[in-house]
Write a protein that holds these residues in place. Structure first.
Motif, mmCIF file in Angstrom:
data_model
loop_
_atom_site.group_PDB
_atom_site.id
_atom_site.type_symbol
_atom_site.label_atom_id
_atom_site.label_comp_id
_atom_site.label_asym_id
_atom_site.label_seq_id
_atom_site.Cartn_x
_atom_site.Cartn_y
_atom_site.Cartn_z
ATOM 1 N N THR A 4 -47.741 56.112 -58.929
ATOM 2 C CA THR A 4 -49.136 56.038 -58.504
ATOM 3 C C THR A 4 -49.257 55.337 -57.163
ATOM 4 O O THR A 4 -49.937 55.814 -56.250
ATOM 5 N N THR A 5 -48.586 54.200 -57.029
ATOM 6 C CA THR A 5 -48.650 53.440 -55.784
ATOM 7 C C THR A 5 -48.012 54.197 -54.633
ATOM 8 O O THR A 5 -48.498 54.136 -53.504
ATOM 9 N N LEU A 6 -46.955 54.924 -54.909
ATOM 10 C CA LEU A 6 -46.293 55.710 -53.865
ATOM 11 C C LEU A 6 -47.250 56.739 -53.270
ATOM 12 O O LEU A 6 -47.395 56.839 -52.045
ATOM 13 N N PHE A 7 -47.930 57.485 -54.117
ATOM 14 C CA PHE A 7 -48.812 58.546 -53.619
ATOM 15 C C PHE A 7 -50.153 58.012 -53.117
ATOM 16 O O PHE A 7 -50.657 58.474 -52.103
ATOM 17 N N VAL A 8 -50.724 57.043 -53.819
ATOM 18 C CA VAL A 8 -51.992 56.465 -53.358
ATOM 19 C C VAL A 8 -51.781 55.732 -52.037
ATOM 20 O O VAL A 8 -52.615 55.810 -51.137
ATOM 21 N N GLY A 9 -50.658 55.046 -51.906
ATOM 22 C CA GLY A 9 -50.348 54.360 -50.654
ATOM 23 C C GLY A 9 -50.220 55.317 -49.487
ATOM 24 O O GLY A 9 -50.691 55.032 -48.381
ATOM 25 N N SER A 10 -49.608 56.467 -49.715
ATOM 26 C CA SER A 10 -49.478 57.442 -48.626
ATOM 27 C C SER A 10 -50.832 58.031 -48.260
ATOM 28 O O SER A 10 -51.102 58.303 -47.086
ATOM 29 N N LEU A 11 -51.707 58.209 -49.238
ATOM 30 C CA LEU A 11 -53.047 58.710 -48.942
ATOM 31 C C LEU A 11 -53.879 57.667 -48.200
ATOM 32 O O LEU A 11 -54.641 57.998 -47.294
ATOM 33 N N MET A 12 -53.714 56.392 -48.572
ATOM 34 C CA MET A 12 -54.472 55.329 -47.910
ATOM 35 C C MET A 12 -53.986 55.089 -46.485
ATOM 36 O O MET A 12 -54.783 54.752 -45.609
ATOM 37 N N ASP A 13 -52.693 55.264 -46.261
ATOM 38 C CA ASP A 13 -52.139 55.063 -44.919
ATOM 39 C C ASP A 13 -52.534 56.183 -43.973
ATOM 40 O O ASP A 13 -52.547 56.006 -42.758
ATOM 41 N N GLY A 14 -52.837 57.339 -44.517
ATOM 42 C CA GLY A 14 -53.235 58.479 -43.693
ATOM 43 C C GLY A 14 -52.029 59.233 -43.158
ATOM 44 O O GLY A 14 -50.874 58.916 -43.452
ATOM 45 N N LYS A 15 -52.301 60.227 -42.364
ATOM 46 C CA LYS A 15 -51.236 61.073 -41.819
ATOM 47 C C LYS A 15 -50.620 60.426 -40.594
ATOM 48 O O LYS A 15 -51.314 59.849 -39.763
ATOM 49 N N ILE A 16 -49.311 60.552 -40.496
ATOM 50 C CA ILE A 16 -48.563 60.112 -39.330
ATOM 51 C C ILE A 16 -47.890 61.354 -38.764
ATOM 52 O O ILE A 16 -47.100 62.004 -39.448
ATOM 53 N N ASP A 17 -48.218 61.701 -37.538
ATOM 54 C CA ASP A 17 -47.718 62.922 -36.895
ATOM 55 C C ASP A 17 -48.046 64.166 -37.716
ATOM 56 O O ASP A 17 -47.251 65.101 -37.808
ATOM 57 N N GLY A 18 -49.201 64.164 -38.358
ATOM 58 C CA GLY A 18 -49.648 65.339 -39.095
ATOM 59 C C GLY A 18 -49.124 65.450 -40.511
ATOM 60 O O GLY A 18 -49.384 66.425 -41.192
ATOM 61 N N HIS A 19 -48.363 64.460 -40.983
ATOM 62 C CA HIS A 19 -47.784 64.505 -42.323
ATOM 63 C C HIS A 19 -48.028 63.186 -43.040
ATOM 64 O O HIS A 19 -48.087 62.134 -42.420
#
Length: 83
Positions: A4-19
């Protein structure tokens, strides 16, 4: 907690270079957040409830990280929000 933290963290951090970027540090701290969340009720808790508690603990952790960043707190390993 870790997944959960892995995916929620990536969504909260936003896209980096379009990914979206998955950060292993988020997963590691998600494991700890889930373990801290389930420690107190572990002897009286059903497995399905333990899953929900770990899931909820990861959101509490990510909220704590976000709040600490907004307050410009100095916590390199994110130990304060984990506990």
């Amino acid at each position: 907690g870790a997944v959960t933290t892995l995916f929620v963290g990536s969504l909260m951090d936003g896209k980096i270079d379009g990914h979206y970027v998955l950060k292993l540090g988020n997963a590691n701290n998600g494991v700890l957040a889930g373990l801290v969340s389930i420690t107190a009720p572990c002897s009286t808790c059903e497995p399905w409830a333990a899953f929900i508690i770990g899931f909820t603990g990861s959101f509490v952790y990510m909220g704590g990280v976000s709040l600490l960043n907004k307050m410009k707190g100095d916590d390199v390993g994110s130990a304060i929000p984990v506990h």
